[in-house]
Design an enzyme around this catalytic site. Structure first.
Site, PDB file in Angstrom:
ATOM      1  N   GLY A   1      15.934 -72.964  88.439  1.00 47.16           N
ATOM      2  CA  GLY A   1      17.107 -72.270  88.970  1.00 47.16           C
ATOM      3  C   GLY A   1      18.312 -72.394  88.062  1.00 47.16           C
ATOM      4  O   GLY A   1      19.055 -71.431  87.859  1.00 47.16           O
ATOM      5  N   GLU A   2      18.522 -73.564  87.493  1.00 48.13           N
ATOM      6  CA  GLU A   2      19.651 -73.778  86.596  1.00 48.13           C
ATOM      7  C   GLU A   2      19.447 -73.045  85.270  1.00 48.13           C
ATOM      8  O   GLU A   2      20.406 -72.548  84.679  1.00 48.13           O
ATOM      9  CB  GLU A   2      19.862 -75.279  86.387  1.00 48.13           C
ATOM     10  CG  GLU A   2      20.327 -75.981  87.651  1.00 48.13           C
ATOM     11  CD  GLU A   2      20.508 -77.481  87.482  1.00 48.13           C
ATOM     12  OE1 GLU A   2      20.354 -77.969  86.345  1.00 48.13           O
ATOM     13  OE2 GLU A   2      20.794 -78.159  88.481  1.00 48.13           O
ATOM     14  N   LEU A   3      18.218 -72.974  84.813  1.00 52.70           N
ATOM     15  CA  LEU A   3      17.925 -72.208  83.597  1.00 52.70           C
ATOM     16  C   LEU A   3      18.242 -70.732  83.798  1.00 52.70           C
ATOM     17  O   LEU A   3      18.826 -70.085  82.925  1.00 52.70           O
ATOM     18  CB  LEU A   3      16.458 -72.372  83.212  1.00 52.70           C
ATOM     19  CG  LEU A   3      16.081 -73.687  82.542  1.00 52.70           C
ATOM     20  CD1 LEU A   3      14.571 -73.900  82.606  1.00 52.70           C
ATOM     21  CD2 LEU A   3      16.567 -73.734  81.098  1.00 52.70           C
TER      22      LEU A   3
ATOM     23  N   ALA B   1      18.500 -78.824  84.523  1.00 48.50           N
ATOM     24  CA  ALA B   1      17.463 -79.667  85.115  1.00 48.50           C
ATOM     25  C   ALA B   1      16.268 -78.878  85.612  1.00 48.50           C
ATOM     26  O   ALA B   1      15.127 -79.310  85.471  1.00 48.50           O
ATOM     27  CB  ALA B   1      18.057 -80.484  86.269  1.00 48.50           C
TER      28      ALA B   1
END
Length: 386
Positions: free
Chosen positions: A54-56, A51
């Site tokens: 940070g998640e990437l 999403a």
């Protein structure tokens, strides 16, 4: 059906406002991709959904591993994350996640023929998961699920970042065997900003993201250490640069010779103030010991992971409630310690400077390897159908 109906109504009424909001911010909201109004095709793919930025970053090592072997399609939700993903993932296809309605999800699946969907952390879209799970496995990685949703039972596997999150998920799903604790993917990250800097043969202590009264504690401790360690130096990186004059006055009161990072790239004086934005992560590679601020000041702690990823010993105060989970996972590896006062800080710095940390650092690298293999092996087994 109720969810799809309510989602459709909300989309109709809110979409114009969301589109204008991001347009004013200078971002492309990607309506063409969210409505799947384009044509594309892959024989098969590994589908990652992240999403946010940070998640990437968390999923980066897993994405890169599979992109060497398979076609990879990455979907994201926020426009900022789309810009980031497009710049970082050059060999992978990046798209906005379609709106969570069956017509768009099915059209996307038909284009990219995924063999698995890998969702990072806590993003759960009901139609996305339900429709995908009927066609191929759906996996949550670095799982941080905190809501009880029936659709969680449609996941094939949860690879969690901690025992605490694993126990939460087990309370929400019927098959407890679907939950595996692998560890935090953020332990595998690389956030360093390359900078030009000359240590000048010094042993360097970095005070990172400091608040009042942490600079005074560090300065007093440094002066005590300097009595016995001639080639020691201190870099102070205040959390808020508007406090620069306050820190300079502290140094002047103690008659300490200091420099500003904006004026030099060499450690020539006893103390340097890092008066720049965005360089701190790059300085950790030059540190011998790092104190992370917001931990003597009752703030709760700042980023302890960045210096640890550089294999630098880290010291924090006793106010670390914002980073407690990370601290508890790392403290047994000998590279992070909590101290209560100035005296303990001095003792711990001396200990870290004198001790050979190679065995502990090797142990942390072993942990990184263990985490990486746990995620990769479990995902590969699902792809193979094991």
């Amino acid at each position: 059906m109720i969810y799809t109906f309510l989602y459709s109504l909300l989309l109709i009424f809110s979409l114009p406002f969301i589109y204008i909001y991001f347009k004013r911010k200078g971002y492309d909201f990607g309506l063409k991709e969210r409505f799947t109004l384009y044509k594309d095709y892959m024989d098969s793919s590994i589908w990652f959904h992240c999403a946010s930025v940070g998640e990437l970053k968390a999923a980066y090592p897993v994405i890169k591993y599979f992109s060497q072997k398979e076609n990879v399609i990455i979907t994201i939700f926020s426009p900022r994350a789309k810009d980031f993903a497009s710049s970082v993932f050059q060999n992978e296809k990046v798209r906005f996640l379609p709106f969570d309605l069956p017509i768009f999800i099915n059209r996307f699946i038909k284009m990219y023929n995924p063999k698995i969907l890998i969702i990072t952390e806590k993003e759960v879209w009901i139609n996305l998961v339900k429709i995908s799970s009927k066609k191929f496995p759906v996996v949550s990685i670095n799982s941080k699920i905190s809501k009880n949703l029936p659709v969680l039972n449609n996941f094939s596997l949860f690879l969690t970042n901690s025992e605490e999150n694993a126990e939460k998920i087990k309370r929400y799903i019927k098959d407890k065997e679907k939950v595996v604790v692998c560890g935090d993917l953020k332990f595998l990250g690389e956030n360093r900003k390359d900078i030009k800097f000359d240590k000048n043969g010094k042993k360097i202590i970095i005070g990172a993201s400091t608040h009042n009264p942490e600079e005074k504690i560090l300065i007093d401790t440094f002066l005590e250490l300097k009595k016995d360690i001639e080639n020691i130096a201190l870099i102070i990186a205040p959390r808020h640069l508007e406090r620069l004059n306050e820190i300079e006055n502290l140094l002047k009161e103690k008659n300490i010779d200091y420099s500003l990072r904006t004026k030099t790239d060499k450690m020539e004086k006893d103390v340097m103030i890092l008066d720049t934005i965005g360089e701190l992560s790059g300085f950790y590679q030059y540190a011998d010991v790092v104190f992370v601020g917001g931990t003597f000041a009752n703030i709760g702690g700042h980023n302890i992971l960045e210096p640890i990823l550089e294999n630098k010993p880290v010291i924090i105060g006793n106010y670390y409630y914002k980073v407690e989970d990370l601290y508890n996972q790392l403290k047994d590896y000998g590279i992070i310690s909590s101290v209560k006062n100035k005296e303990e800080l001095k003792e711990k710095i001396i200990e870290y400077l004198n001790n050979n940390q190679s065995s502990e650092l090797l142990s942390f690298k072993d942990l990184q390897q263990k985490i990486f293999k746990c995620y990769i092996n479990n995902i590969q087994n699902l792809i193979k159908g094991d």
